[in-house]
Scaffold this active site. Structure first.
Site, PDB file in Angstrom:
ATOM      1  N   HIS A 104     -50.559  -4.768 -12.948  1.00  0.00           N
ATOM      2  CA  HIS A 104     -51.561  -4.418 -13.951  1.00  0.00           C
ATOM      3  C   HIS A 104     -51.722  -5.512 -14.998  1.00  0.00           C
ATOM      4  CE1 HIS A 104     -47.722  -2.698 -15.386  1.00  0.00           C
ATOM      5  NE2 HIS A 104     -48.137  -3.172 -16.551  1.00  0.00           N
ATOM      6  N   TYR A 121     -53.750  -1.553 -17.877  1.00  0.00           N
ATOM      7  CA  TYR A 121     -54.782  -1.019 -16.978  1.00  0.00           C
ATOM      8  C   TYR A 121     -54.690  -1.738 -15.645  1.00  0.00           C
ATOM      9  CZ  TYR A 121     -56.970   1.133 -21.044  1.00  0.00           C
ATOM     10  OH  TYR A 121     -57.203   1.906 -22.143  1.00  0.00           O
ATOM     11  N   THR A 122     -55.039  -1.015 -14.574  1.00  0.00           N
ATOM     12  CA  THR A 122     -55.113  -1.646 -13.259  1.00  0.00           C
ATOM     13  C   THR A 122     -56.581  -1.747 -12.871  1.00  0.00           C
ATOM     14  OG1 THR A 122     -53.069  -0.518 -12.640  1.00  0.00           O
ATOM     15  CG2 THR A 122     -54.302  -1.561 -10.873  1.00  0.00           C
ATOM     16  N   CYS A 276     -47.631   7.841  -9.935  1.00  0.00           N
ATOM     17  CA  CYS A 276     -48.205   7.359 -11.179  1.00  0.00           C
ATOM     18  C   CYS A 276     -49.040   8.482 -11.784  1.00  0.00           C
ATOM     19  CB  CYS A 276     -49.087   6.141 -10.925  1.00  0.00           C
ATOM     20  SG  CYS A 276     -49.656   5.371 -12.453  1.00  0.00           S
TER      21      CYS A 276
END
Ligand SMILES: *[C@@H]1O[C@H](CO)[C@@H](O)[C@H](O)[C@H]1NC(C)=O
Ligand SMILES: CC(=O)N[C@H]1CO[C@H](CO)[C@@H](O)[C@@H]1O
Length: 302
Positions: A104, A121-122, A276
């Site tokens: 990320h 954030y990815t 996740c």
């Protein structure tokens, strides 16, 4: 594409290193015997070669793990009342972000009071997407970074640092992945699944369980459903909702041990279960996995 990009960067680097080495060697030998004017020219040409070298190393890789880099917002597309897709330009149309699969980036912004906020954030894009990267972001009313993204306008810049994360992936590492995602926790799963499915040389199976409160909360649903339709032998999704709509044929409530048993690969040396989600969900999932005899090596939390 990915592979070719990597190669051309390496080639450029190799050429730059070779030229720099020859120039440096030449400069060293000549320095003592030459007149000051020639020495100056040699030093200048060396500086030029070193700049070239620095430039070459930056042509394809845009991220810096130590320093924030700014990327221009070129498109903001509202997907639902609180979700938007942000598209950021990379320096050139052929630039590659340089983010390993499942890792990320850290984004820096300001909350409603002007205080600095950092959040991971990815991107939903991969390094095979040249010249840009995209973030799908859910903006919560009280979220501090949500405020920043709500306020962002096309033409604004986002400060980004990375890559970050412990996840490592190589084709053939496992036979199958089980994925337990909750809410925005879908983004790293989406990225890993996309990378696997879009690689014709990767036969890894992906079994995703994706939990949310309501139907409207499901992020990237269209994209996920398309992936399941395009790759029916490699990708399966089971949606779970806390407050399902009428005529819902997915799971209901929280993700249970039974759901994991029926929708994820059974414990084995060559599988891994990724999770996740919000911290309480991650904790509950870890407990389920332990009870189902998945070893620590078979589990990974983003
Ligand atoms: C997990 O392992 C224990 C001990 O070997 C066994 O008793 C139990 O039935 C296993 N549980 C499952 C769900 O396979
Ligand atoms: C079970 C679960 O993780 N539900 C999530 C669904 O999405 C909402 C909004 O993104 C999250 O707040 C929930 O935690």
């Amino acid at each position: 594409m990915d592979f070719l990009q990597g190669q051309s960067t390496e080639t450029l680097l190799a050429v730059a290193v070779a030229v720099a080495a020859v120039a440096a060697g030449g400069a060293f030998l000549l320095l003592r015997s030459m007149k000051p004017k020639v020495t100056k020219i040699l030093i200048l040409s060396n500086i030029f070669v070193i700049s070239l070298f620095t430039l070459a190393s930056e042509v394809h890789c845009c991220l810096d793990p130590e320093n924030f880099r700014k990327f221009k917002l070129v498109e903001k597309k509202q997907i639902s009342h609180n979700v938007a897709k942000f598209k950021f330009a990379l320096p050139t149309p052929t630039s590659v972000l340089g983010l390993p699969i499942g890792q990320h980036i850290s984004c820096r912004g300001q909350d409603a009071t002007g205080e600095e906020v950092l959040k991971p954030y990815t991107p939903t894009t991969l390094d095979s997407d040249l010249g840009y990267f995209e973030l799908v972001i859910k903006m919560y009313p009280q979220g501090r970074m949500s405020h920043h993204f709500r306020e962002m306008k096309v033409g604004d810049y986002l400060s980004v640092k990375g890559p970050k994360g412990r996840f490592k992936y190589q084709v053939g590492q496992v036979r199958a992945f089980g994925m337990l995602a909750g809410g925005s926790g879908i983004t790293p799963m989406f990225q890993v699944a996309r990378a696997i499915l879009e690689n014709p040389n990767d036969n890894t199976k992906v079994h995703l369980i994706y939990a949310n409160v309501t139907y409207e909360d499901i992020l990237l649903k269209e994209e996920l459903d398309n992936m399941a339709k395009t790759y029916p032998d490699h990708f399966k999704i089971y949606y779970v909702l806390n407050q399902p709509p009428e005529n819902w044929n997915g799971g209901v409530g929280f993700v249970s041990k039974e759901m994991i048993q029926s929708h994820c690969p059974a414990p084995a040396e060559d599988i891994q279960i990724l999770r996740c989600g919000p911290p309480p969900m991650n904790k509950a999932m870890a407990a389920h996995l332990d009870e189902l005899n998945y070893t620590k090596e078979m589990q990974f939390q983003f």
